[in-house]
Design a protein around this motif. Sequence first.
Motif, PDB file in Angstrom:
ATOM      1  N   HIS A 784       0.822  -1.198   0.000  1.00 57.76           N
ATOM      2  CA  HIS A 784       0.000   0.000   0.000  1.00 57.76           C
ATOM      3  C   HIS A 784       0.861   1.255   0.000  1.00 57.76           C
ATOM      4  O   HIS A 784       0.593   2.229  -0.729  1.00 57.76           O
ATOM      5  N   THR A 799      -3.923  -4.436  -4.378  1.00 60.62           N
ATOM      6  CA  THR A 799      -3.526  -3.819  -3.116  1.00 60.62           C
ATOM      7  C   THR A 799      -4.640  -3.934  -2.085  1.00 60.62           C
ATOM      8  O   THR A 799      -4.392  -4.283  -0.917  1.00 60.62           O
ATOM      9  N   THR A 803      -4.620  -5.932   1.513  1.00 59.30           N
ATOM     10  CA  THR A 803      -4.970  -5.218   2.754  1.00 59.30           C
ATOM     11  C   THR A 803      -6.111  -5.924   3.471  1.00 59.30           C
ATOM     12  O   THR A 803      -6.074  -6.100   4.699  1.00 59.30           O
TER      13      THR A 803
END
Length: 956
Positions: A784, A799, A803
């Motif tokens: 990130h 991404t 996450t």
Amino acid sequence: MTEGNKVGWDSFGVPNENFRVDRVDLAASWSSDPVRSTRMADVIRDDAGLVGRDDELARLAAFTVEATTTGAALVLTGEAGVGKTSLLDAAVARAAGTVRVISASGSEYETDIGFATLHQLVVPLVDDLALLPRAMAEALEVALGLGVGPAPSRIAVFNAALALFSAAAERQPLLLVVDDLQFVDEASRAAAGFVGRRLRGRRIGLLGARRSESSPTVQSIGVPEEHIQPLDDRGAARLLSHRFAHLPSRVRLELAREAQGNPLALVEFAGSTDLSVPWTGADNPQTDSQSKDVRTLFAARIHALPARARDLLLVAALEGRGDLRTVEAASGPGTLLALAPAERDDLVSLTADGRTIRFRHPLVRTAVVETSTGLERCNAHQRLAGALTDDIERHADHLARATTRPDEAVAALLQKAAQRSLRRGDAAGAVTRLRRSADLSPDRTALRRRLSLAAYLAAWVEGQLQTSEEILRELRLTEESTTPGGAVAKGFVALITDGDADASHALAANAVRSLPATGASADEHDRALLTLTLASQYSGRPEHWRPLMEYVDSLPEAAPHEAASLARIHFAPGSVTEGILGALEDALGRLEDETDADVVVRTALAASYLDRLSACRRPVTRVIQDGRDGGAVGSSMPALMFVALDELHSARWSESAAAAAELITLSERTGYHVFRQVGHYISAMAAAHLGDLDACAEHSDLIRRWSAPRGLRRLEYCAHQASGRALVGAGEFEDAYAHLSAICTPGELPPFNPEAVWSAPDLVEAAIRTGRADEARSHAGALHESGIHRISPRFAIMTATATAMTSPEQTAAARFEDALAVPGADDHPFESGRARLAYGEHLRRLGRIREARAQLAAARDTFHELGAATWALRATAELRATGMTRTARGAVGTALTPQELEIARMAASGLSNPQIAARLVLSPRTVSTHLYRVFPKLGITSRAALRDALESAPGQ
């Protein structure tokens, strides 16, 4: 000239309708000369038909009908003098009146001029250029020197030529005739092949001829061929008896034996026989081997001409195209009168429009040049250069051939002509002119720069490593020490052929440091910096990329295709500025009209790191097609790479594998071994997604074995990425972690390591599944922080998924929803399917079964549609874990393949996967993959249920 010949020509030198009759009268008036009189009689009888060629003429007649109704192409092959040109003339004569005929021929003295022969075919149709779209018309105008503009790609020129011929054929069927293909320049030969292979459905015929003994490099243009055999004994006897009835039969028999059925040899030998000398076969001085050599006979006839006629023949031979206006401009007034003796002796003729001089046979042209002196040739080239001042390439070529000592003015003109060649898309012509320019350079620094540029263009654009290495050898002979330009060329070749990143980096780094002091051009500096960037990229080692980036930091922002921008993008794609992104978007918007293959390839290179390859698809496809049709092969290899990567990222993995296979084959053939490794990488990635673990492992192992000894870490990382992706898909997470953590340490995304970015979701998942939660969170955070998510939707999904997988239970669902809500997520089905799979697994662990099933079913269906076998099996297994026994849509009841059935029966009998693998010569992993596919088809969830399922399944 005689009164008879004056009747045959009007005041402008154009033959009138009585021209043939006048020539008959001339032949009769020369009847006292048996040699000339029989030769003129031959011409008259040729009009009535060809002896011994009935079958060939019948096939040509059928070809003409087919060609002018549905389109067709044919090339006649055979030895010199066998009658190919006569057959072409006969076909043209039969087509006259109903078909529009445009003729051209190759010239051995114009093989270095790109599109010289295509020019002959297009110029008669120049008025029809207005019928084409403006972009097509401009491509032809620029390539043929009829206009100015940016350099068109060869494929654009080929398509424009085909469109022009098609437009002309709409009004009247068209027959394109190209003689002496062995002397046609390479670009025109490629154009002829391109057009000839695409005539079906058009009223166009392409009829050509070439010598069968020509160089292997000019053998076939990819259209049907018919080999013309010498005349048989009967045909040879008929020819001699019809045309040389005055010769005794024993002489005719001896002539037939000596000529071995070659019609040109038969006619020339018979026409040169002096009956005043008793014929005694081999003892006769007129029958020795020298006098029976056709070229020698032509040389003797040329020698007998007046000096003025010989001079004009030499100018015409060296001019190459037979353009009478150019010959007249180079030779002064009275050209037609002075050519009359050569025309009477049937050495040359004029076309019906009086504009073009045609040699009776290419051997006549060769004999003309061979019988001239060096000074005579230099003088003729000098005059031709003066007549061609409006054509910089031909002007420079002739001037160079007329120059016998170093001359900077001529050398500079040749370099300017080379630049013109590049703008026309003729890389081969540019390389040839640069080498000639170097030869004529009195200044050794200029000489080396010109050779260095020629070597670089030969390797990078033209794709001719052998030529490049030959030029580098020439360069070494001129150097006391390595010059910057030479170092760049050597470094580039060392990298792409042998993978020697150390040597390449050292040479390019020295060049970058020393070029400013030499007054180098911006282009020279850019080539050096690009070579340094590529060496640093493939090396992937800090000692290479750190000094590069320290230097690049001092440079201003540049266009996306320039080396400084490419270095910054390679360094850290996620950190590129908004200025670079905006400039790339602008460049991509203009790329459709870009004709410089190097600019297209470099722009696509930038786009490949910033996830914008789809916008380059049409331009890079043109570059590939250009390479397939004999154009810039060097540029076509990276272009193939970009197409394969675009297919890979778009989840069209079979198409990606096909493009990668073509790249591997082409790279092996040309010796560009670094590109071959990239082809193996893309093949491995495609196999990883398709669930073919064995193929993935094979390609990855090939990369590692080649790259590791050379210290090419970037390629080793590629192999690890593919292996890691395949193992994550198969659920073998511990092995996957070992591969993926070899690319980078969890929590770090080092510069000049794009594989670390692209494999980050795999490493995050492998770490989670192997109990390495801290490493997984650290790596997701690093991904990130890299900023890659702002580059493209695909990177944003990757991404956000990483996450979400590492988020606390109470916030993970929201993060997964964020991943699926990324704008454009539906355009990236694999990444979206992967997010749904991870989301469903998370929901199942929380006991939210109904929601989990919705996500898992969507993931399973997506993977099935994509052909991602192992990923679909993972989703199916997760669905079963929710208590949902219904398998993938349409899976239950699907027949097993023969190999699946055999493996299932062995497994049902109690054999283990390694035992089955040993018996079938497969890997245990492949056996496991097959069984994963078998279970859903049989509607079972365990190995223990195999026996009953096989017994109850119909047809199994």
